[in-house]
Structure formats: structure tokens, C-alpha cells
Design an enzyme around this catalytic site. Sequence first.
Site, PDB file in Angstrom:
ATOM      1  N   LYS A 261     -11.769  75.743 -26.856  1.00  0.00           N
ATOM      2  CA  LYS A 261     -12.950  75.740 -26.569  1.00  0.00           C
ATOM      3  C   LYS A 261     -13.710  77.107 -26.131  1.00  0.00           C
ATOM      4  CE  LYS A 261     -12.962  72.191 -23.993  1.00  0.00           C
ATOM      5  NZ  LYS A 261     -11.457  72.045 -24.026  1.00  0.00           N
TER       6      LYS A 261
ATOM      7  N   ARG B 116     -18.821  65.147 -21.014  1.00  0.00           N
ATOM      8  CA  ARG B 116     -17.289  64.805 -21.160  1.00  0.00           C
ATOM      9  C   ARG B 116     -17.248  63.507 -21.045  1.00  0.00           C
ATOM     10  NH1 ARG B 116     -14.705  69.687 -19.511  1.00  0.00           N
ATOM     11  NH2 ARG B 116     -12.336  69.470 -19.403  1.00  0.00           N
TER      12      ARG B 116
ATOM     13  N   ARG C 137      -1.026  80.896 -21.324  1.00  0.00           N
ATOM     14  CA  ARG C 137      -2.571  81.073 -21.050  1.00  0.00           C
ATOM     15  C   ARG C 137      -2.516  81.616 -19.653  1.00  0.00           C
ATOM     16  NH1 ARG C 137      -8.003  77.470 -20.752  1.00  0.00           N
ATOM     17  NH2 ARG C 137      -6.757  76.174 -19.047  1.00  0.00           N
TER      18      ARG C 137
ATOM     19  N   ARG D 162      -4.143  79.515 -14.222  1.00  0.00           N
ATOM     20  CA  ARG D 162      -4.664  78.377 -13.285  1.00  0.00           C
ATOM     21  C   ARG D 162      -3.835  77.441 -12.734  1.00  0.00           C
ATOM     22  NH1 ARG D 162      -9.554  76.929 -17.512  1.00  0.00           N
ATOM     23  NH2 ARG D 162      -9.068  74.677 -16.970  1.00  0.00           N
TER      24      ARG D 162
ATOM     25  N   ARG E  58      -4.543  65.797 -18.065  1.00  0.00           N
ATOM     26  CA  ARG E  58      -5.998  66.212 -18.399  1.00  0.00           C
ATOM     27  C   ARG E  58      -6.075  65.711 -20.074  1.00  0.00           C
ATOM     28  NH1 ARG E  58      -5.660  72.385 -17.469  1.00  0.00           N
ATOM     29  NH2 ARG E  58      -7.240  72.529 -18.836  1.00  0.00           N
TER      30      ARG E  58
END
Length: 213
Positions: free
Chosen positions: A13, A88, A125, A158, A169
Amino acid sequence: MRIIILGPPGSGKGTQAKLISQRFSIPHISSGDLLRDAISKGTELGKKARDYIEKGLLVPDEVVFGLMDERLKERDTMGGFILDGFPRNLRQAHHLEKILSGKSMDLVIYLDVPEEVIVERFSGRRSCKKCGRVYHLKRNPPAKDEICDSCGEKLIKRRDDEEDVVRKRIQVFKDQTQPLIAHYKKYRKLKKVNGKGEVLKVFSEILSELEKG
Ligand code: AP5
């Protein structure tokens, strides 16, 4: 142009929202970035959000509403925006409809990516805390090791990218965010895009959906 980009964590996203934002000169509004910014500034909202994010849970709606209400009042949103990470859940979708007071969204893009691809993406990431740009160490690495190409800041992994938090998640996405797909289908706004291909291929699929309107 008012666009929402929806999808599971790691579906791309943020990556796609940045490309859309540049192409159409509309601001990219990421609720996750706004929350992380509030945390790093040590604001009251940030203090409330920290624990939830580190556990992979949704931050309470009221905290998110505080940030989004403010952001969507800013002048740069007058000509449109791309929302990433908000809404969300259904309550947030209804809240957004209230904020927009009658103005509807032009398009909701749903990035579809299988779970095993997501977990692999998170392991590589790296994110820039300063400008929000995201990289993947294997597929789209920065030119200089661990340094952001755009602003020269040191890249970070992160804390919520650890595998156990990522699995949580994904579960939260299935339970709370997936119902939005049916919600936006009802308004004929939803376009499903295969998010598994390489970044520019996914982007060109999004552009062709935007052209169709
Ligand atoms: P948030 O920051 O919104 O995280 P997320 O939705 O879980 O999504 P991510 O940012 O992790 O992934 P992404 O889909 O943007 O993928 P990316 O482009 O980075 O939210 C974090 C937390 O904040 C939540 O868990 C919650 O606690 C809280 N929160 C946020 N909003 C909230 C709200 N509205 N209400 C309540 N709580 C809220 O890509 C991932 C990786 O894959 C990168 O390395 C990238 O380089 C790579 N990649 C991207 N596209 C491709 C591709 N096509 N091929 C190969 N690799 C790719």
C-alpha cells in the site's frame, strides 16, 4: 481525485500510494506514518498508540480519528488525496464518510497478496523514518547500504515487522479490515488489483483501473 488503498500488511500500500501521489500530485496520507510520527514526537496520542502498534493490534478508533480529522482539514487535501491504512474497520469507514460530508471517494483499490508473500516481504523491509520511503533489501534496495536514497537518513527495521507481530497483524486484517471489501463493493467503488507482481507492473494495473474510472 480521492482514493483509498486497502490491503493486508505488506501488500505494498505504502509503495503504491507514493507512486500514485507523485503521478497525480495528491498527498499520500498514511495513518501508520501519522501514528509513528506522533510516537516519535512523544505526543499524548503517540503515547496511547505505541503499545497497540508494537503488539500488532489496531489503535483505538478515537486516537486515529483525532489524527485523521486534523490531517483531512489541511489545505493540501482540497484537490484530493490517497488514504493508506485508513479506514481499517467499518466504524472508521463511516467516520470517513462523515468527515467528507457528502463528497464520495472516486476509487478504492484492494491490493490482493497471499500470506506467504507478505511474510517474506517483511523480512526484507527497511523504512525511512524521516520521509517514509520503503525499501526491500533484495528487490528494491537503496543505492547506499541502509541509507535512504531520497533524504540520506539511516533506514530502520520497524519493530512491528517481526514475524510473530506480522502474523498478528494479518489476523487483525482478516477480522477487522476485510469486511470493508464488501462495504465498498456495495458502492461499486472497489477495484481488486493483483499486488504480487513487481512494483511497476502493479502500478500500471492500478493506473489502468483509474483510467476506467
Ligand atoms: P501501517 O503502517 O498502516 O501498516 P500496515 O497496513 O500493516 O502496512 P504496512 O505499512 O506494513 O505495509 P504496506 O502494505 O504499506 O506495504 P509496503 O509498501 O511497506 O500500520 C501499522 C500499525 O499502525 C497497525 O498495525 C496499527 O497498529 C496502527 N494503525 C495504522 N492505521 C490504523 C488505523 N486506521 N486504525 C487503527 N490502527 C491503525 O511494502 C512492504 C515491503 O514489500 C517493502 O519492503 C516493499 O519494498 C516491498 N514491496 C512492496 N511492493 C512490492 C512488490 N510489488 N513486489 C515485491 N516487493 C514489494
